[in-house]
Design a protein around this motif. Sequence first.
Motif, PDB file in Angstrom:
ATOM      1  N   LEU A 243      13.861   4.628   1.842  1.00  0.00           N
ATOM      2  CA  LEU A 243      12.697   4.797   0.975  1.00  0.00           C
ATOM      3  C   LEU A 243      11.554   5.471   1.729  1.00  0.00           C
ATOM      4  O   LEU A 243      10.883   6.365   1.209  1.00  0.00           O
ATOM      5  N   LEU A 244      11.357   5.061   2.981  1.00  0.00           N
ATOM      6  CA  LEU A 244      10.297   5.671   3.785  1.00  0.00           C
ATOM      7  C   LEU A 244      10.596   7.139   4.078  1.00  0.00           C
ATOM      8  O   LEU A 244       9.677   7.952   4.194  1.00  0.00           O
ATOM      9  N   GLY A 245      11.876   7.473   4.190  1.00  0.00           N
ATOM     10  CA  GLY A 245      12.244   8.857   4.451  1.00  0.00           C
ATOM     11  C   GLY A 245      11.885   9.797   3.312  1.00  0.00           C
ATOM     12  O   GLY A 245      11.786  11.009   3.500  1.00  0.00           O
ATOM     13  N   VAL A 246      11.680   9.241   2.113  1.00  0.00           N
ATOM     14  CA  VAL A 246      11.317  10.041   0.950  1.00  0.00           C
ATOM     15  C   VAL A 246       9.845   9.883   0.581  1.00  0.00           C
ATOM     16  O   VAL A 246       9.170  10.848   0.242  1.00  0.00           O
ATOM     17  N   PHE A 247       9.345   8.648   0.679  1.00  0.00           N
ATOM     18  CA  PHE A 247       7.996   8.359   0.198  1.00  0.00           C
ATOM     19  C   PHE A 247       7.018   7.974   1.313  1.00  0.00           C
ATOM     20  O   PHE A 247       5.841   7.739   1.035  1.00  0.00           O
ATOM     21  N   GLY A 248       7.485   7.885   2.551  1.00  0.00           N
ATOM     22  CA  GLY A 248       6.647   7.355   3.619  1.00  0.00           C
ATOM     23  C   GLY A 248       5.536   8.283   4.076  1.00  0.00           C
ATOM     24  O   GLY A 248       5.584   9.497   3.880  1.00  0.00           O
ATOM     25  N   PRO A 250       3.817  10.315   6.826  1.00  0.00           N
ATOM     26  CA  PRO A 250       4.280  10.933   8.077  1.00  0.00           C
ATOM     27  C   PRO A 250       3.595  10.381   9.325  1.00  0.00           C
ATOM     28  O   PRO A 250       4.190  10.376  10.405  1.00  0.00           O
ATOM     29  N   THR A 251       2.354   9.899   9.193  1.00  0.00           N
ATOM     30  CA  THR A 251       1.674   9.332  10.360  1.00  0.00           C
ATOM     31  C   THR A 251       2.302   8.006  10.769  1.00  0.00           C
ATOM     32  O   THR A 251       2.118   7.550  11.897  1.00  0.00           O
ATOM     33  N   VAL A 252       3.051   7.388   9.855  1.00  0.00           N
ATOM     34  CA  VAL A 252       3.746   6.130  10.151  1.00  0.00           C
ATOM     35  C   VAL A 252       5.195   6.398  10.541  1.00  0.00           C
ATOM     36  O   VAL A 252       5.713   5.834  11.510  1.00  0.00           O
ATOM     37  N   ARG A 354       7.967  -3.038   5.722  1.00  0.00           N
ATOM     38  CA  ARG A 354       7.139  -1.869   6.004  1.00  0.00           C
ATOM     39  C   ARG A 354       6.768  -1.191   4.697  1.00  0.00           C
ATOM     40  O   ARG A 354       7.605  -1.015   3.822  1.00  0.00           O
ATOM     41  N   HIS A 355       5.516  -0.798   4.563  1.00  0.00           N
ATOM     42  CA  HIS A 355       5.021  -0.307   3.278  1.00  0.00           C
ATOM     43  C   HIS A 355       5.270   1.193   3.137  1.00  0.00           C
ATOM     44  O   HIS A 355       5.242   1.950   4.099  1.00  0.00           O
TER      45      HIS A 355
END
Length: 356
Positions: A243-248, A250-252, A354-355
């Motif tokens: 999910l983070l790979g699509v919506f995350g 970039p600074t995280v 992780r959000h």
Amino acid sequence: MYAEADIPTDVQRALTSFLDIQQERLAEIGPELAELVQAARDATSGGKRLRPSFCYSGFRAAGGDTDQPILKAAASLEMLHVSALVHDDVMDSSDVRRGAPAAHRRFEALQRARTEASGRGGDPVGFGVGAAILLGDLCLIWADEMLHTSGFDAAALARSSKFFDAVRVEVTAGQYLDLVAQASGEADMDRALRVLRYKAATYTVERPLHIGAALGGAGQHLIDALSSYGLPLGEAFQLRDDLLGVFGDPTVTGKPAGDDLREGKRTVLTAYAVDHASEVQLGEFDRLFGRPDLDDDEVQLLREILQDSRAVQACEDLITDKTEDALAALDRAPIDDETARKALADLAVAATSRHL
């Protein structure tokens, strides 16, 4: 006894000390190899240190004495992780890792600078790929050396080695499954779930727990209990990562937003979307997904398809269910050390909440 907050610091210290020794050894071969060592130093700096943390907590859960050199042994898993990341970035042609150039791009830039300065030299792109493959190989070798020179006795190392061997085979097999999935151009939920398990769940959580527990002298009952906790948690971790790979942010994440969409990552998220998208949405998805030149508007359109098909919600529900399964298994696990039990509960939260 180590405080949990000391793990990242102590793992970094172990990695730095180990690479200091390797730098001296490689300097005898030639000064050119300093570039490889520096790349390894940079690649092993930072990161979440989840695998060493799970290894350490597995050791504690088994009643391991923290006067033993568990942090150096745990740090070997970070070296293994760097090996996998370097190779993964080459295969995906990724430009960025943890906010810095991926290893092959780093070496490519070094060679390009040398070529421009001298007016001669080989292909920078080919050099970058070759050097990164060698760096990944070297880190894989060093991971084994770190574990076996950590200071544990032969019996403890023998107990842990079968799990260390298993994780290296499983992550390589999972990587190949992932490669096949991308090459097929098809969304296959069964394959996506197998990639989820072997490229991520066993590698990130289950086997690090096993390695630490084996070093601490765990019996089979605890090993099995740690699997019941570690497998669903590892799968939840990777679902969150997808999910983070699509919506995350970039600074995280340390990678450009939407990179997984440009790379055509065939994950559970995308497999669910393909299975549930409308005919119009599926046509748009097939047209855009995996195109390296996607602009921001096209990335946003793909995100909307993932959301409207309820793929995002399905992954969130899976994360919740699998995390609850892991915590229920932890409650049943034969762990006498309540500090270790709490550390494992805290790691479950850290790995999955992780959000976006």
